[in-house]
Motif scaffolding. Structure first.
Motif, PDB file in Angstrom:
ATOM      1  N   HIS A 230       0.828  -1.220   0.000  1.00  0.00           N
ATOM      2  CA  HIS A 230       0.000   0.000   0.000  1.00  0.00           C
ATOM      3  C   HIS A 230       0.852   1.255   0.000  1.00  0.00           C
ATOM      4  CE1 HIS A 230      -3.849   2.186   1.015  1.00  0.00           C
ATOM      5  NE2 HIS A 230      -4.133   1.405   0.005  1.00  0.00           N
ATOM      6  N   HIS A 265      -2.822   1.561  12.600  1.00  0.00           N
ATOM      7  CA  HIS A 265      -2.317   0.989  11.335  1.00  0.00           C
ATOM      8  C   HIS A 265      -2.816  -0.440  11.205  1.00  0.00           C
ATOM      9  CE1 HIS A 265       0.142   0.333   7.916  1.00  0.00           C
ATOM     10  NE2 HIS A 265       1.335   0.282   8.444  1.00  0.00           N
ATOM     11  N   ARG A 295     -15.208  12.622  20.271  1.00  0.00           N
ATOM     12  CA  ARG A 295     -13.786  12.265  20.215  1.00  0.00           C
ATOM     13  C   ARG A 295     -13.305  11.462  21.419  1.00  0.00           C
ATOM     14  NH1 ARG A 295     -14.771  16.453  17.660  1.00  0.00           N
ATOM     15  NH2 ARG A 295     -13.849  17.169  15.701  1.00  0.00           N
ATOM     16  N   LEU A 299     -13.874   5.571  15.415  1.00  0.00           N
ATOM     17  CA  LEU A 299     -14.614   4.476  14.775  1.00  0.00           C
ATOM     18  C   LEU A 299     -13.580   3.631  14.030  1.00  0.00           C
ATOM     19  CD1 LEU A 299     -17.368   3.232  14.169  1.00  0.00           C
ATOM     20  CD2 LEU A 299     -17.565   4.730  12.188  1.00  0.00           C
ATOM     21  N   GLY A 301     -11.556   1.062  11.846  1.00  0.00           N
ATOM     22  CA  GLY A 301     -11.888   0.530  10.520  1.00  0.00           C
ATOM     23  C   GLY A 301     -12.425   1.597   9.598  1.00  0.00           C
ATOM     24  N   PHE A 302     -12.497   2.844  10.140  1.00  0.00           N
ATOM     25  CA  PHE A 302     -12.946   3.975   9.306  1.00  0.00           C
ATOM     26  C   PHE A 302     -11.819   4.999   9.190  1.00  0.00           C
ATOM     27  CE2 PHE A 302     -17.438   4.489   7.991  1.00  0.00           C
ATOM     28  CZ  PHE A 302     -17.876   3.206   8.296  1.00  0.00           C
ATOM     29  N   HIS A 304      -8.868   7.174   6.652  1.00  0.00           N
ATOM     30  CA  HIS A 304      -7.594   6.783   6.033  1.00  0.00           C
ATOM     31  C   HIS A 304      -6.821   8.046   5.683  1.00  0.00           C
ATOM     32  CE1 HIS A 304      -4.687   4.817   3.426  1.00  0.00           C
ATOM     33  NE2 HIS A 304      -5.071   3.697   3.991  1.00  0.00           N
ATOM     34  N   ARG A 305      -5.498   7.998   5.844  1.00  0.00           N
ATOM     35  CA  ARG A 305      -4.683   9.156   5.510  1.00  0.00           C
ATOM     36  C   ARG A 305      -4.793   9.515   4.029  1.00  0.00           C
ATOM     37  NH1 ARG A 305      -0.140  11.166   7.477  1.00  0.00           N
ATOM     38  NH2 ARG A 305      -1.330  11.376   9.405  1.00  0.00           N
ATOM     39  N   ARG A 313     -10.191  -1.656  -1.364  1.00  0.00           N
ATOM     40  CA  ARG A 313      -9.993  -2.983  -0.758  1.00  0.00           C
ATOM     41  C   ARG A 313     -11.182  -3.351   0.141  1.00  0.00           C
ATOM     42  NH1 ARG A 313      -4.539  -1.517   2.150  1.00  0.00           N
ATOM     43  NH2 ARG A 313      -5.916   0.252   2.648  1.00  0.00           N
ATOM     44  N   ASN A 359     -12.293   1.379   5.755  1.00  0.00           N
ATOM     45  CA  ASN A 359     -11.017   1.035   5.136  1.00  0.00           C
ATOM     46  C   ASN A 359     -10.842  -0.478   5.134  1.00  0.00           C
ATOM     47  OD1 ASN A 359      -9.920   0.182   7.695  1.00  0.00           O
ATOM     48  ND2 ASN A 359      -9.684   2.348   8.211  1.00  0.00           N
ATOM     49  N   ARG A 386       1.615  -8.501   4.034  1.00  0.00           N
ATOM     50  CA  ARG A 386       2.347  -7.281   3.683  1.00  0.00           C
ATOM     51  C   ARG A 386       3.839  -7.522   3.479  1.00  0.00           C
ATOM     52  NH1 ARG A 386       0.740  -1.999   4.077  1.00  0.00           N
ATOM     53  NH2 ARG A 386      -1.135  -2.882   3.163  1.00  0.00           N
TER      54      ARG A 386
HETATM   55  C1  SDX Z   1      -4.294   0.984   7.588  1.00  0.00           C
HETATM   56  O1  SDX Z   1      -1.352   4.228   5.298  1.00  0.00           O
HETATM   57  C2  SDX Z   1      -1.872   3.145   4.864  1.00  0.00           C
HETATM   58  O2  SDX Z   1      -1.913   2.920   3.647  1.00  0.00           O
HETATM   59  C3  SDX Z   1      -2.392   2.196   5.924  1.00  0.00           C
HETATM   60  C4  SDX Z   1      -3.110   0.971   5.406  1.00  0.00           C
HETATM   61  C5  SDX Z   1      -2.165   0.039   4.686  1.00  0.00           C
HETATM   62  O3  SDX Z   1      -2.676  -0.798   3.908  1.00  0.00           O
HETATM   63  O4  SDX Z   1      -0.962   0.079   4.973  1.00  0.00           O
HETATM   64  O5  SDX Z   1      -4.151   1.348   4.534  1.00  0.00           O
HETATM   65  C6  SDX Z   1      -3.702   0.142   6.546  1.00  0.00           C
HETATM   66  O6  SDX Z   1      -3.605   1.338   8.500  1.00  0.00           O
HETATM   67  C7  SDX Z   1      -5.724   1.428   7.452  1.00  0.00           C
HETATM   68  C8  SDX Z   1      -6.160   2.395   8.595  1.00  0.00           C
HETATM   69  C9  SDX Z   1      -6.525   1.541   9.803  1.00  0.00           C
HETATM   70  N1  SDX Z   1      -6.744   2.382  10.988  1.00  0.00           N
HETATM   71  C10 SDX Z   1      -7.975   2.542  11.512  1.00  0.00           C
HETATM   72  O7  SDX Z   1      -9.010   2.096  11.043  1.00  0.00           O
HETATM   73  C11 SDX Z   1      -7.981   3.324  12.830  1.00  0.00           C
HETATM   74  C12 SDX Z   1      -9.055   4.432  12.761  1.00  0.00           C
HETATM   75  N2  SDX Z   1      -8.653   5.402  11.783  1.00  0.00           N
HETATM   76  C13 SDX Z   1      -7.977   6.613  12.289  1.00  0.00           C
HETATM   77  O8  SDX Z   1      -7.076   6.349  13.324  1.00  0.00           O
HETATM   78  C14 SDX Z   1      -7.468   7.504  11.161  1.00  0.00           C
HETATM   79  O9  SDX Z   1      -8.470   7.581  10.236  1.00  0.00           O
HETATM   80  C15 SDX Z   1      -6.170   7.157  10.461  1.00  0.00           C
HETATM   81  C16 SDX Z   1      -5.034   7.013  11.409  1.00  0.00           C
HETATM   82  C17 SDX Z   1      -6.304   5.910   9.652  1.00  0.00           C
HETATM   83  C18 SDX Z   1      -5.863   8.313   9.520  1.00  0.00           C
HETATM   84  O10 SDX Z   1      -5.622   9.413  10.306  1.00  0.00           O
HETATM   85  P1  SDX Z   1      -5.279  10.852   9.654  1.00  0.00           P
HETATM   86  O11 SDX Z   1      -5.166  10.830   8.180  1.00  0.00           O
HETATM   87  O12 SDX Z   1      -4.137  11.403  10.422  1.00  0.00           O
HETATM   88  O13 SDX Z   1      -6.613  11.601   9.878  1.00  0.00           O
HETATM   89  P2  SDX Z   1      -6.787  12.762  10.862  1.00  0.00           P
HETATM   90  O14 SDX Z   1      -6.377  12.293  12.220  1.00  0.00           O
HETATM   91  O15 SDX Z   1      -6.125  13.960  10.279  1.00  0.00           O
HETATM   92  O16 SDX Z   1      -8.385  12.890  10.867  1.00  0.00           O
HETATM   93  C19 SDX Z   1      -9.043  13.975  10.304  1.00  0.00           C
HETATM   94  C20 SDX Z   1     -10.282  14.153  11.195  1.00  0.00           C
HETATM   95  C21 SDX Z   1      -9.936  14.376  12.651  1.00  0.00           C
HETATM   96  O17 SDX Z   1     -11.039  15.080  13.190  1.00  0.00           O
HETATM   97  P3  SDX Z   1     -10.829  16.676  13.560  1.00  0.00           P
HETATM   98  O18 SDX Z   1      -9.802  16.704  14.655  1.00  0.00           O
HETATM   99  O19 SDX Z   1     -10.333  17.309  12.265  1.00  0.00           O
HETATM  100  O20 SDX Z   1     -12.192  17.142  13.977  1.00  0.00           O
HETATM  101  O21 SDX Z   1     -11.058  12.953  11.173  1.00  0.00           O
HETATM  102  C22 SDX Z   1     -11.124  12.407  12.480  1.00  0.00           C
HETATM  103  C23 SDX Z   1      -9.965  13.012  13.257  1.00  0.00           C
HETATM  104  O22 SDX Z   1     -10.266  13.036  14.643  1.00  0.00           O
HETATM  105  N3  SDX Z   1     -10.985  10.951  12.345  1.00  0.00           N
HETATM  106  C24 SDX Z   1     -11.784  10.073  12.933  1.00  0.00           C
HETATM  107  C25 SDX Z   1     -11.361   8.819  12.489  1.00  0.00           C
HETATM  108  N4  SDX Z   1     -10.323   8.971  11.657  1.00  0.00           N
HETATM  109  C26 SDX Z   1     -10.081  10.299  11.586  1.00  0.00           C
HETATM  110  N5  SDX Z   1     -12.816  10.236  13.805  1.00  0.00           N
HETATM  111  C27 SDX Z   1     -13.423   9.107  14.218  1.00  0.00           C
HETATM  112  N6  SDX Z   1     -13.085   7.863  13.819  1.00  0.00           N
HETATM  113  C28 SDX Z   1     -12.062   7.679  12.964  1.00  0.00           C
HETATM  114  N7  SDX Z   1     -11.722   6.449  12.598  1.00  0.00           N
END
Ligand code: SDX
Length: 426
Positions: A230, A265, A295, A299, A301-302, A304-305, A313, A359, A386
């Motif tokens: 990825h 991750h 906050r 959530l 599984g929801f 993505h950067r 996927r 995601n 991976r």
């Molecule tokens: C993987 O990088 C990759 O490619 C990873 C991956 C791979 O194949 O290698 O795709 C695999 O890691 C998938 C992601 C799995 N992680 C999760 O499902 C954990 C939940 N997701 C979050 O932790 C978050 O979405 C991330 C870490 C995945 C992404 O974080 P970002 O890009 O740094 O997003 P952000 O923190 O800048 O969020 C923007 C806003 C924020 O709110 P505000 O402060 O602006 O009001 O969205 C919010 C965040 O708080 N937010 C969420 C959220 N994810 C972001 N709020 C609630 N639930 C969530 N899951």
């Protein structure tokens, strides 16, 4: 080759910064000239930084597009075996029939592990998290291949890639068997890659008539493909940074496993199941969503950067989830709960405004649970899959000259202070 330049004016000086275009996606601005400016660039979390050039995987987060060596992920997941995708990641294209047979044979040849490795497992408590075991044992593999650890030697690099891809399922299954107090199962060379993994996970020496399940095998193989690579995600970037020091590939992959373990991750699939367990029933979803919006919790599984649309996927994973549950006649209330969560999230402004979509981890846990894989093994399976991506990026880095990765910082600590002896400190 630069196509045109960006201009930066700072402190009365103007700098021409070359703009370089790739074959797809955003062009980059080469900021090397900052070296002369007296400034560093600043980008916590590397949100807008491309530290490398790569030909392996392309992601368009806006379109929800993922290509491996140019092939769309849904085409690969639905029409190719994981090892064919691994071959493409390693070598640049899908194998011909002849190349496929040769590669598959090499992998089969290297699936066993040195018998001494068993002793590494005995040092762990039976309730050790299998990811803790994998970090340790994969790093220790380098101790068994001293004769093939010259990273400047292409043949050593190639055989190490084969060994790692071949042995990860064996080590992953051993980490599970150890936790169950069951004997390790030797790999069977009459089984394909996914069948072999499931056999080593679930068969016992008493299973003289062990039955393969083609639906589960195909689902497992698809899950491997959906997790294969990825782009420059956190764990892949870790592998590249470790590799830039000249560290041996087993140590680099162990570093990647450690980085993947985090719940933001690769640990998210395990965290999704824990979240669904915590919510319990569909009736509790509204209250849980309020906690997300305040906050208190994320959530899992929801979001993505990169994907600010559906993770492609996740869509393939959802289809596979439906297939597996139907084929196994399982009516898992967790799937119903997950679908209720997804429906609410996709209609709620909090998630829409933040581009938060399911995601890859959102549905994978439900399938793995349906297959009978314990939650603690979910991230191990992610690491197993991976490994082909990680080692492909490591090989790509070694295919051209590279420098050690050494970022700088914005220092906001103390300015210079005079030393005071401990007896004089107040
Ligand atoms: C993987 O990088 C990759 O490619 C990873 C991956 C791979 O194949 O290698 O795709 C695999 O890691 C998938 C992601 C799995 N992680 C999760 O499902 C954990 C939940 N997701 C979050 O932790 C978050 O979405 C991330 C870490 C995945 C992404 O974080 P970002 O890009 O740094 O997003 P952000 O923190 O800048 O969020 C923007 C806003 C924020 O709110 P505000 O402060 O602006 O009001 O969205 C919010 C965040 O708080 N937010 C969420 C959220 N994810 C972001 N709020 C609630 N639930 C969530 N899951």
């Amino acid at each position: 080759m630069a196509d045109t330049n960006a201009k930066l004016t700072v402190n009365g000086e103007e700098y021409e910064l070359p703009i370089i275009k790739g074959t797809l996606g955003r062009p980059v601005i080469d900021i090397a000239a900052l070296q002369e400016s007296g400034f560093w660039s600043y980008d916590p979390g590397f949100k807008v930084t491309a530290p490398v050039e790569s030909k392996i995987t392309y992601i368009d987060g806006g379109k929800g597009e993922l290509l491996h060596r140019g092939y769309p992920i849904d085409e690969l997941a639905n029409n190719a075996e994981y090892l064919e995708v691994a071959y493409a990641l390693l070598h640049g294209d899908l194998p011909t029939a002849e190349q496929k047979e040769e590669f598959f044979e090499k992998i089969r040849e290297h699936t066993p592990v040195h018998d001494q490795l068993r002793k590494f497992f005995e040092g762990f408590r039976r309730d050790a998290h299998p990811m803790a075991i994998m970090v340790g044992v994969v790093g220790a593999l380098s101790a068994f291949y001293h004769e093939d650890l010259d990273v400047s030697n292409e043949e050593h690099r190639e055989i190490t890639a084969i060994r790692l891809i071949a042995k990860m399922p064996t080590l992953a299954a051993m980490s599970y068997k150890y936790s169950q107090g069951e004997p390790f199962m030797y790999p069977r060379n009459d089984f394909n890659y996914a069948e072999n993994f499931l056999y080593m996970m679930f068969a016992t020496p008493a299973d003289v008539d062990y039955e393969k399940n083609d639906v589960i095998t195909r689902a497992m193989d698809k899950i491997f493909t959906l997790h294969a690579d990825h782009e420059q995600n956190a764990s892949t970037s870790t592998v590249r940074l470790a590799g830039s020091t000249g560290a041996n590939p087993y140590a680099c992959i162990a570093a990647g496993i450690a980085a993947l373990w985090g719940p933001s991750h690769g640990g998210a699939n395990e965290a999704v199941l824990e979240m669904l367990d915590e919510i319990g029933t569909v009736e509790n979803v509204p209250e849980f969503m309020e906690k997300v919006k305040s906050r208190e919790v994320k959530l899992m599984g929801f979001g993505h950067r990169v994907y600010k649309n559906f993770d492609p996927r996740a869509q393939v994973m959802k289809e596979t989830c439906d297939e597996v549950l139907e084929a196994l006649g399982i009516n898992d209330p967790k799937l119903e709960l997950a679908m209720a969560l997804e429906k609410i999230a996709l209609e709620d402004p909090f998630f829409i405004e933040r581009n938060l979509y399911p995601n890859v981890d959102f549905y994978s846990g439900i399938i793995l649970k349906a297959i009978g894989i314990p939650t603690s093994m979910f991230t191990v399976i992610f690491a197993l899959a991976r490994t082909s991506g990680w080692i492909s990026h490591w090989l790509e880095m070694h295919s051209a000259p590279f420098k050690i990765g050494r970022p700088r910082q914005l220092y906001t600590g103390e300015t210079r202070r005079d030393f005071v002896k401990v007896e004089d400190r107040k």
